[in-house]
Design a protein around this motif. Structure first.
Motif, PDB file in Angstrom:
ATOM      1  N   ASN A   1      -1.459  -3.001  40.150  1.00 37.11           N
ATOM      2  CA  ASN A   1      -2.316  -3.669  39.166  1.00 37.11           C
ATOM      3  C   ASN A   1      -1.734  -3.387  37.776  1.00 37.11           C
ATOM      4  O   ASN A   1      -0.762  -2.629  37.633  1.00 37.11           O
ATOM      5  N   LEU A   2      -2.329  -3.989  36.757  1.00 39.36           N
ATOM      6  CA  LEU A   2      -1.690  -3.927  35.441  1.00 39.36           C
ATOM      7  C   LEU A   2      -1.622  -2.525  34.849  1.00 39.36           C
ATOM      8  O   LEU A   2      -0.612  -2.149  34.259  1.00 39.36           O
ATOM      9  N   SER A   3      -2.690  -1.733  35.025  1.00 38.75           N
ATOM     10  CA  SER A   3      -2.621  -0.405  34.428  1.00 38.75           C
ATOM     11  C   SER A   3      -1.596   0.453  35.171  1.00 38.75           C
ATOM     12  O   SER A   3      -0.868   1.238  34.550  1.00 38.75           O
ATOM     13  N   GLY A   4      -1.502   0.295  36.487  1.00 36.32           N
ATOM     14  CA  GLY A   4      -0.492   1.011  37.262  1.00 36.32           C
ATOM     15  C   GLY A   4       0.908   0.579  36.857  1.00 36.32           C
ATOM     16  O   GLY A   4       1.820   1.393  36.732  1.00 36.32           O
TER      17      GLY A   4
ATOM     18  N   ILE B   1       2.603 -12.249  30.633  1.00 43.65           N
ATOM     19  CA  ILE B   1       3.218 -11.659  29.436  1.00 43.65           C
ATOM     20  C   ILE B   1       2.116 -11.225  28.460  1.00 43.65           C
ATOM     21  O   ILE B   1       2.193 -10.138  27.863  1.00 43.65           O
ATOM     22  N   MET B   2       1.086 -12.063  28.345  1.00 45.07           N
ATOM     23  CA  MET B   2      -0.021 -11.717  27.440  1.00 45.07           C
ATOM     24  C   MET B   2      -0.744 -10.461  27.935  1.00 45.07           C
ATOM     25  O   MET B   2      -1.161  -9.621  27.138  1.00 45.07           O
ATOM     26  N   ASP B   3      -0.873 -10.330  29.257  1.00 45.81           N
ATOM     27  CA  ASP B   3      -1.477  -9.121  29.813  1.00 45.81           C
ATOM     28  C   ASP B   3      -0.637  -7.884  29.454  1.00 45.81           C
ATOM     29  O   ASP B   3      -1.168  -6.831  29.128  1.00 45.81           O
ATOM     30  N   LEU B   4       0.689  -8.036  29.545  1.00 43.06           N
ATOM     31  CA  LEU B   4       1.565  -6.899  29.232  1.00 43.06           C
ATOM     32  C   LEU B   4       1.431  -6.504  27.750  1.00 43.06           C
ATOM     33  O   LEU B   4       1.545  -5.338  27.404  1.00 43.06           O
ATOM     34  N   VAL B   5       1.180  -7.493  26.911  1.00 38.99           N
ATOM     35  CA  VAL B   5       0.953  -7.197  25.485  1.00 38.99           C
ATOM     36  C   VAL B   5      -0.366  -6.435  25.348  1.00 38.99           C
ATOM     37  O   VAL B   5      -0.450  -5.421  24.659  1.00 38.99           O
ATOM     38  N   GLU B   6      -1.383  -6.920  26.060  1.00 40.20           N
ATOM     39  CA  GLU B   6      -2.701  -6.291  25.976  1.00 40.20           C
ATOM     40  C   GLU B   6      -2.637  -4.827  26.432  1.00 40.20           C
ATOM     41  O   GLU B   6      -3.306  -3.967  25.873  1.00 40.20           O
ATOM     42  N   TYR B   7      -1.828  -4.548  27.443  1.00 41.34           N
ATOM     43  CA  TYR B   7      -1.719  -3.183  27.955  1.00 41.34           C
ATOM     44  C   TYR B   7      -0.711  -2.339  27.173  1.00 41.34           C
ATOM     45  O   TYR B   7      -0.401  -1.215  27.549  1.00 41.34           O
TER      46      TYR B   7
ATOM     47  N   ALA C   1       9.053  -5.767  35.437  1.00 39.06           N
ATOM     48  CA  ALA C   1       7.608  -5.699  35.686  1.00 39.06           C
ATOM     49  C   ALA C   1       7.222  -6.655  36.812  1.00 39.06           C
ATOM     50  O   ALA C   1       6.414  -6.323  37.680  1.00 39.06           O
ATOM     51  N   MET C   2       7.824  -7.835  36.821  1.00 34.49           N
ATOM     52  CA  MET C   2       7.515  -8.819  37.871  1.00 34.49           C
ATOM     53  C   MET C   2       7.935  -8.284  39.244  1.00 34.49           C
ATOM     54  O   MET C   2       7.212  -8.424  40.228  1.00 34.49           O
ATOM     55  N   ARG C   3       9.124  -7.664  39.289  1.00 31.69           N
ATOM     56  CA  ARG C   3       9.603  -7.130  40.575  1.00 31.69           C
ATOM     57  C   ARG C   3       8.704  -5.993  41.055  1.00 31.69           C
ATOM     58  O   ARG C   3       8.327  -5.936  42.221  1.00 31.69           O
ATOM     59  N   LEU C   4       8.360  -5.087  40.125  1.00 30.97           N
ATOM     60  CA  LEU C   4       7.544  -3.938  40.514  1.00 30.97           C
ATOM     61  C   LEU C   4       6.162  -4.365  40.980  1.00 30.97           C
ATOM     62  O   LEU C   4       5.626  -3.847  41.951  1.00 30.97           O
ATOM     63  N   ARG C   5       5.581  -5.311  40.263  1.00 30.95           N
ATOM     64  CA  ARG C   5       4.244  -5.783  40.634  1.00 30.95           C
ATOM     65  C   ARG C   5       4.279  -6.407  42.032  1.00 30.95           C
ATOM     66  O   ARG C   5       3.430  -6.152  42.866  1.00 30.95           O
ATOM     67  N   ARG C   6       5.316  -7.210  42.265  1.00 27.52           N
ATOM     68  CA  ARG C   6       5.437  -7.887  43.558  1.00 27.52           C
ATOM     69  C   ARG C   6       5.712  -6.886  44.693  1.00 27.52           C
ATOM     70  O   ARG C   6       5.055  -6.907  45.718  1.00 27.52           O
ATOM     71  N   ASP C   7       6.665  -5.980  44.474  1.00 29.52           N
ATOM     72  CA  ASP C   7       7.112  -5.141  45.582  1.00 29.52           C
ATOM     73  C   ASP C   7       6.201  -3.946  45.847  1.00 29.52           C
ATOM     74  O   ASP C   7       6.199  -3.397  46.941  1.00 29.52           O
ATOM     75  N   PHE C   8       5.455  -3.495  44.832  1.00 30.76           N
ATOM     76  CA  PHE C   8       4.562  -2.356  45.033  1.00 30.76           C
ATOM     77  C   PHE C   8       3.090  -2.758  44.968  1.00 30.76           C
ATOM     78  O   PHE C   8       2.233  -1.902  45.036  1.00 30.76           O
TER      79      PHE C   8
END
Lengths: 109, 321
Positions: A76-79, A34-40, A66-73
């Motif tokens: 990385n955070l910028s993507g 969550i903190m990473d998502l804030v940073e981005y 975001a969790m589903r997309l990160r897992r299934d695709f």
């Protein structure tokens, strides 16, 4: 909150305010993510320090997505940040297209 | 049990290498992932896809699957039985789980590889498991509303397919009807959470939640943008020129509105707080358009001629050099 039968019904909008801890527990996500998502810039909580952060209820859905997309695709955070932004844009555009089609149909009929 | 042809699901040959498998998965995931797809039954397709990829991307699991595919007994109706005494060496729960959403995998997958945490073989028949508990699955369901229903609130009956653990400890699905009172003022794309109405927990774990996603059907008059509404309001040329008091529809009924003299096409007038509910409530934007009278009579033609003679107006001045 509205009590419905034996369950609590909550509208997850900006009237609901959640702390970092609450979001982490309710989404099953690590606080670091969550903190990473804030940073981005994906999430923009109110408050200066993480302990003071307050997130709108809509962010709960955003984090789960975001969790589903990160897992299934395997993103990385910028993507991930870009994908979420574009998905929101697509949602709005699809809605506009649907409304324009509706109006066009009205004019033709 | 139905046999799952993972190669067919991914659209690759049996000899495909890991790069081909990954590429095929990514293409199909882009098409069917419920968060990015608008295909029908996207979720069902994506569950199958995730399961196929989970097996074929892992050389060990793929090897086992290939063996089963070759030696398992298949009936004429497509049913499948693993060879007697089959035991997977890569069972989930032994660290082989790689992060896919295993709760959705099929009985076929379950029978071959087991399922860490949720596999039937890990349950006790009383649904509990020693030293292990897991929160139930969250369920997501869209719910379509008319704009008026979203504005005023409405009671809806939902039919849900809910997972549950039966007396043998197997995960099954059953249909459940749930009455939900949608409160007034929900917006398009907004979510409502019903705590504890998702899948059942395991080993004393809490049940999951049910998330309803509001989808508001396009309205013939109003467009929705977040909490704001937009309405196109046609005016006669003289109403725009001279000003007028006109009636406009809002979701809370008709209201009178003053059109200022000299109004232009595309100009927006705001009716504060007449949009969807919220803190603050949304606004209703009235977007003006100028409509020409449908049939010109002789007298109206003369009036336009008079206008043309007396009013020095070039609407295309900005197009001239």
């Amino acid at each position: 909150m509205v009590k419905h039968s034996q369950t609590t019904l909550e509208i997850l909008d900006d009237r609901l305010r959640l702390s970092l801890r609450e979001l982490s527990v309710q989404t099953g996500s690590h606080a670091e993510f969550i903190m990473d998502l804030v940073e981005y810039g994906v999430l923009q909580p109110e408050g200066g320090q993480p302990r003071e952060w307050r997130f709108p209820g809509t962010d709960l859905i955003l984090i789960k997505r975001a969790m589903r997309l990160r897992r299934d695709f395997d993103l990385n955070l910028s993507g991930l940040a870009l994908a979420l932004e574009l998905l929101e844009e697509i949602r709005m555009l699809r809605r506009t297209v649907a409304e324009l089609e509706e109006r066009q149909w009205d004019e033709e009929s | 049990m139905e046999f799952k042809d993972y190669y067919k699901i991914l659209g690759v040959s049996e000899t495909a290498d890991s790069a081909e498998i990954k590429s095929a998965y990514r293409k199909l995931a882009r098409k069917y992932h419920p968060d990015v797809s608008k295909e029908e039954n996207a979720e069902e397709h994506f569950k199958e896809l995730g399961e196929a990829y989970e097996v074929l991307k892992d050389p060990e699991k793929r090897g086992e699957y290939d063996q089963l595919r070759k030696y398992g007994a298949r009936g004429a109706d497509g049913s499948f039985r693993p060879p007697p005494g089959w035991q997977s060496a890569t069972e989930f729960g032994d660290g082989a789980f790689t992060g896919a959403d295993a709760a959705h995998f099929s009985d076929f997958f379950d029978a071959i590889f087991g399922r860490g945490g949720t596999a039937h073989r890990h349950y006790r028949t009383d649904g509990r498991q020693s030293g292990f508990s897991m929160r139930g699955e969250d369920l997501h369901q869209p719910i379509a509303l008319f704009l008026e229903e979203a504005f005023n609130g409405v009671e809806k009956s939902l039919r849900l397919r809910v997972p549950e653990v039966d007396e043998r400890g197997l995960i099954t699905h059953r249909e459940r009807t749930l009455k939900v009172k949608i409160p007034a003022g929900v917006g398009d794309g907004q979510h409502i959470r019903l705590r504890g109405q998702g899948g059942p927990g395991v080993g004393g774990g809490e049940p999951g939640d049910l998330y309803l996603e509001i989808r508001i059907a396009p309205h013939p008059h109003f467009r929705v943008q977040e909490k704001d509404l937009y309405l196109d309001l046609p005016l006669a040329p003289w109403e725009a020129a001279l000003g007028a008091e006109v009636e406009v529809p809002t979701l809370a009924g008709r209201v009178k509105m003053k059109i200022p003299a000299g109004s232009r096409e595309g100009q927006r007038l705001r009716l504060k707080g007449k949009g969807l509910a919220g803190k603050p409530a949304g606004d209703l934007y009235v977007v003006l358009s100028i409509a020409m009278p449908p049939q010109e009579t002789e007298s109206s033609r003369k009036l336009f001629e008079q206008l043309a003679k007396t009013v020095p107006f070039n609407p295309r001045a900005h197009l001239e050099d």
